[in-house]
Design a protein around this motif. Structure first.
Motif, PDB file in Angstrom:
ATOM      1  N   ASP A 193      10.704   6.330  -0.191  1.00  0.00           N
ATOM      2  CA  ASP A 193       9.551   7.173   0.861  1.00  0.00           C
ATOM      3  C   ASP A 193       8.421   7.051   0.093  1.00  0.00           C
ATOM      4  O   ASP A 193       8.208   8.034  -0.890  1.00  0.00           O
ATOM      5  CB  ASP A 193      10.091   8.564   1.084  1.00  0.00           C
ATOM      6  CG  ASP A 193       9.026   9.321   1.965  1.00  0.00           C
ATOM      7  OD1 ASP A 193       7.966   8.602   2.246  1.00  0.00           O
ATOM      8  OD2 ASP A 193       9.234  10.358   2.218  1.00  0.00           O
ATOM      9  N   THR A 194       7.350   6.050   0.128  1.00  0.00           N
ATOM     10  CA  THR A 194       6.191   5.875  -0.850  1.00  0.00           C
ATOM     11  C   THR A 194       5.269   7.175  -0.156  1.00  0.00           C
ATOM     12  O   THR A 194       4.011   7.237  -0.888  1.00  0.00           O
ATOM     13  CB  THR A 194       5.458   4.582  -0.620  1.00  0.00           C
ATOM     14  OG1 THR A 194       5.334   4.344   0.610  1.00  0.00           O
ATOM     15  CG2 THR A 194       6.502   3.620  -1.257  1.00  0.00           C
ATOM     16  N   ASP A 195       5.358   7.924   1.073  1.00  0.00           N
ATOM     17  CA  ASP A 195       4.497   8.962   1.157  1.00  0.00           C
ATOM     18  C   ASP A 195       4.762  10.058   0.457  1.00  0.00           C
ATOM     19  O   ASP A 195       3.856  11.337   0.210  1.00  0.00           O
ATOM     20  CB  ASP A 195       4.621   9.448   2.683  1.00  0.00           C
ATOM     21  CG  ASP A 195       3.924   8.061   3.623  1.00  0.00           C
ATOM     22  OD1 ASP A 195       2.935   7.437   2.965  1.00  0.00           O
ATOM     23  OD2 ASP A 195       4.325   7.820   4.474  1.00  0.00           O
ATOM     24  N   SER A 196       5.836  10.294  -0.164  1.00  0.00           N
ATOM     25  CA  SER A 196       6.191  11.503  -1.028  1.00  0.00           C
ATOM     26  C   SER A 196       5.808  11.425  -2.283  1.00  0.00           C
ATOM     27  O   SER A 196       5.447  10.335  -3.027  1.00  0.00           O
ATOM     28  CB  SER A 196       7.913  11.442  -0.847  1.00  0.00           C
ATOM     29  OG  SER A 196       8.500  11.703   0.140  1.00  0.00           O
ATOM     30  N   THR A 197       5.589  12.643  -3.116  1.00  0.00           N
ATOM     31  CA  THR A 197       5.191  12.537  -4.283  1.00  0.00           C
ATOM     32  C   THR A 197       6.170  12.143  -5.185  1.00  0.00           C
ATOM     33  O   THR A 197       7.438  12.353  -5.324  1.00  0.00           O
ATOM     34  CB  THR A 197       4.846  14.124  -4.841  1.00  0.00           C
ATOM     35  OG1 THR A 197       4.029  14.632  -4.029  1.00  0.00           O
ATOM     36  CG2 THR A 197       4.494  14.199  -6.141  1.00  0.00           C
ATOM     37  N   ARG A 201       0.870  -1.015   0.040  1.00  0.00           N
ATOM     38  CA  ARG A 201       0.117  -0.067   0.005  1.00  0.00           C
ATOM     39  C   ARG A 201       0.950   1.174   0.039  1.00  0.00           C
ATOM     40  O   ARG A 201       1.844   1.259   0.637  1.00  0.00           O
ATOM     41  CB  ARG A 201      -1.080   0.036   1.199  1.00  0.00           C
ATOM     42  CG  ARG A 201      -2.062  -0.993   1.203  1.00  0.00           C
ATOM     43  CD  ARG A 201      -3.118  -0.799   2.022  1.00  0.00           C
ATOM     44  NE  ARG A 201      -4.047  -1.920   2.084  1.00  0.00           N
ATOM     45  CZ  ARG A 201      -5.096  -1.655   1.265  1.00  0.00           C
ATOM     46  NH1 ARG A 201      -5.146  -0.644   0.345  1.00  0.00           N
ATOM     47  NH2 ARG A 201      -6.046  -2.747   1.188  1.00  0.00           N
ATOM     48  N   LEU A 202       0.719   2.122  -0.944  1.00  0.00           N
ATOM     49  CA  LEU A 202       1.318   3.512  -1.181  1.00  0.00           C
ATOM     50  C   LEU A 202       0.468   4.526  -0.604  1.00  0.00           C
ATOM     51  O   LEU A 202      -0.309   5.164  -1.528  1.00  0.00           O
ATOM     52  CB  LEU A 202       1.741   3.620  -2.441  1.00  0.00           C
ATOM     53  CG  LEU A 202       2.434   2.347  -3.121  1.00  0.00           C
ATOM     54  CD1 LEU A 202       2.960   2.688  -4.435  1.00  0.00           C
ATOM     55  CD2 LEU A 202       3.704   2.216  -2.186  1.00  0.00           C
ATOM     56  N   PRO A 203       0.313   4.877   0.700  1.00  0.00           N
ATOM     57  CA  PRO A 203      -0.419   5.696   1.204  1.00  0.00           C
ATOM     58  C   PRO A 203      -0.286   7.216   0.706  1.00  0.00           C
ATOM     59  O   PRO A 203      -1.193   7.987   0.604  1.00  0.00           O
ATOM     60  CB  PRO A 203      -0.321   5.579   2.895  1.00  0.00           C
ATOM     61  CG  PRO A 203       1.240   5.321   2.957  1.00  0.00           C
ATOM     62  CD  PRO A 203       1.562   4.297   1.870  1.00  0.00           C
ATOM     63  N   GLY A 204       1.004   7.431   0.164  1.00  0.00           N
ATOM     64  CA  GLY A 204       1.156   8.783  -0.338  1.00  0.00           C
ATOM     65  C   GLY A 204       0.484   9.220  -1.759  1.00  0.00           C
ATOM     66  O   GLY A 204       0.196  10.244  -2.134  1.00  0.00           O
ATOM     67  N   SER A 215       2.956   1.927 -10.408  1.00  0.00           N
ATOM     68  CA  SER A 215       1.855   2.328  -9.583  1.00  0.00           C
ATOM     69  C   SER A 215       0.722   2.737 -10.366  1.00  0.00           C
ATOM     70  O   SER A 215       0.840   4.025 -11.461  1.00  0.00           O
ATOM     71  CB  SER A 215       2.434   3.654  -8.794  1.00  0.00           C
ATOM     72  OG  SER A 215       1.347   4.197  -8.028  1.00  0.00           O
ATOM     73  N   SER A 232      -5.199   5.051  -1.675  1.00  0.00           N
ATOM     74  CA  SER A 232      -5.420   4.007  -0.442  1.00  0.00           C
ATOM     75  C   SER A 232      -5.570   2.651  -1.259  1.00  0.00           C
ATOM     76  O   SER A 232      -5.297   1.695  -0.606  1.00  0.00           O
ATOM     77  CB  SER A 232      -6.887   4.404   0.311  1.00  0.00           C
ATOM     78  OG  SER A 232      -7.844   4.385  -0.642  1.00  0.00           O
TER      79      SER A 232
END
Length: 403
Positions: free
Chosen positions: A305-309, A265-268, A289, A271
């Motif tokens: 960092d999968t929360d980053s753009t 799961r890549l929350p950035g 993705s 969902s």
């Protein structure tokens, strides 16, 4: 390695220049039991003790908590000025290091079928100044104009040109009319999208119309460059388009996008579950993705960092974008042009984009010291200038058709 922090002295009685490194250096030692220095002034003293003798400096001193003051030697200045008068200004040119002899400067870069705005002029003048300084110092400089001459907007322009009996005429008016019809007429939009496919597929009629549009823009650009006394070699987005698939294949096949699928799961970016094909969280360059090929930046811990753009290097429909072209341009400039130093001159609004592009090139191994048969590690820089805003406070965007 810490870059020197140098500024002119506020009060000439203390000296000509001031070095302010002692305080930030002390902050790295503060609170440590085995710290070799008790205060910034001790660090300043150590810096002066290690300072080699130089005819340029007549005296040094320490002021306050650790400011290092230096005065330039009047005798040295006199000798340098006499040399300038005897030998000419070229004697003052700083020598270019051997591993920085071939430089590519990417600047100006207006969009075809649109007139330049003041932001492009700013890039043109700053870029030309950088080129002149480097050339004065003896560097071999390739001045590249990365014009926007490819992309989906050309389907719109080509289709509109087919229907317009009057030809292109005024570029600004032509683009605005085409954009308005594209936004309002769904049938025209579909025809324009098909025209893009035909252009990218090498259709002779589409290529001829595209070339005609480019020629009109090129004449207007060249007229302005001649007036400014600026020399540039045009190498637009279309030049790199045939090279993009090979570069993306390298990122995908050789740099981590392999045969070990798993769902994460890549929350950035949403969902929903994504498929991530990777042989290593830490080392993979490209990630799938939602069907798009992405490059996520690394965080401070070294992990992706999968929360980053992310930097999207290929769209979900397989199409290319700015990142695709910019990465391909970097590789071509490094390995075909053999550039030692690449400089991009754009507004600061593109700073984050170039930061991610440069990081991707580094992770792909293109910027490594051993990547080019012993030529040394290349250097790559983004020279940013302030954004040029309209009356609405928003950045000028020529492709919107409103500038």
């Amino acid at each position: 390695e810490l870059a020197p922090i140098i500024s002119p002295c506020n009060n000439p009685k203390f000296g000509d220049y001031q070095c302010n490194n002692a305080m930030p250096l002390f902050a790295t030692f503060k609170g440590k039991e085995d710290a070799p220095f008790k205060n910034p002034r001790e660090i300043a003293t150590a810096i002066l003790d290690a300072l080699p003798d130089s005819p340029l400096i007549s005296e040094t001193s320490i002021a306050g908590p650790g400011f290092i003051n230096a005065r330039v030697s009047s005798e040295w200045l006199s000798q340098e000025l006499q040399g300038l008068l005897r030998n000419g200004s070229s004697s003052w040119a700083p020598p270019i290091p051997q591993d920085r002899e071939k430089v590519i400067v990417d600047f100006s870069s207006p969009n075809i079928a649109k007139e330049m705005h003041v932001g492009h002029l700013r890039s043109t003048i700053i870029g030309d100044t950088i080129c002149r300084l480097l050339e004065f110092s003896g560097a071999e400089v390739l001045r590249l104009n990365h014009v926007g001459d490819w992309g989906t907007q050309f389907g719109m322009l080509i289709e509109f040109l087919k229907e317009e009996t009057g030809g292109v005429g005024d570029l600004q008016a032509f683009y605005k009319k085409a954009k308005a019809k594209f936004d309002e007429d769904e049938d025209f939009k579909l025809r324009a999208q098909k025209a893009v496919v035909q252009l990218q597929g090498g259709d002779p009629e589409s290529l001829a119309l595209w070339q005609g549009i480019c020629d009109v823009s090129r004449r207007e650009f060249d007229s302005l460059y001649k007036r400014l006394g600026v020399e540039l070699e045009e190498r637009g987005e279309s030049y790199y388009n045939p090279l993009i698939p090979e570069v993306l294949a390298e990122l995908k096949a050789n740099k981590g996008l392999a045969q070990l699928p798993r769902v994460v799961r890549l929350p950035g970016i949403g969902s929903a579950a994504r498929e991530w094909f990777s042989d290593s969280n830490l080392n993979s360059v490209s990630i799938l993705s939602d069907g798009a090929m992405c490059v996520f930046p690394k965080g401070k811990d070294g992990e992706i960092d999968t929360d980053s753009t992310p930097l999207i290097v290929q769209k979900s429909d397989g199409g290319f974008n700015y990142a695709s072209t910019d990465l391909t341009a970097i590789k071509q400039r490094l390995f075909t042009e053999d550039a030692d130093w690449i400089i991009y001159v754009t507004d600061v609004g593109q700073q984050s984009h170039f930061k991610m592009v440069f990081e991707t090139a580094e992770r792909a191994g293109w910027l490594a010291a051993d990547a080019r048969a012993g030529r040394g590690a290349p250097r790559i820089d983004h020279v940013g200038f302030g954004l040029v805003l309209g009356d609405d406070g928003k950045r000028f965007r020529t492709r919107s058709g409103e500038v």
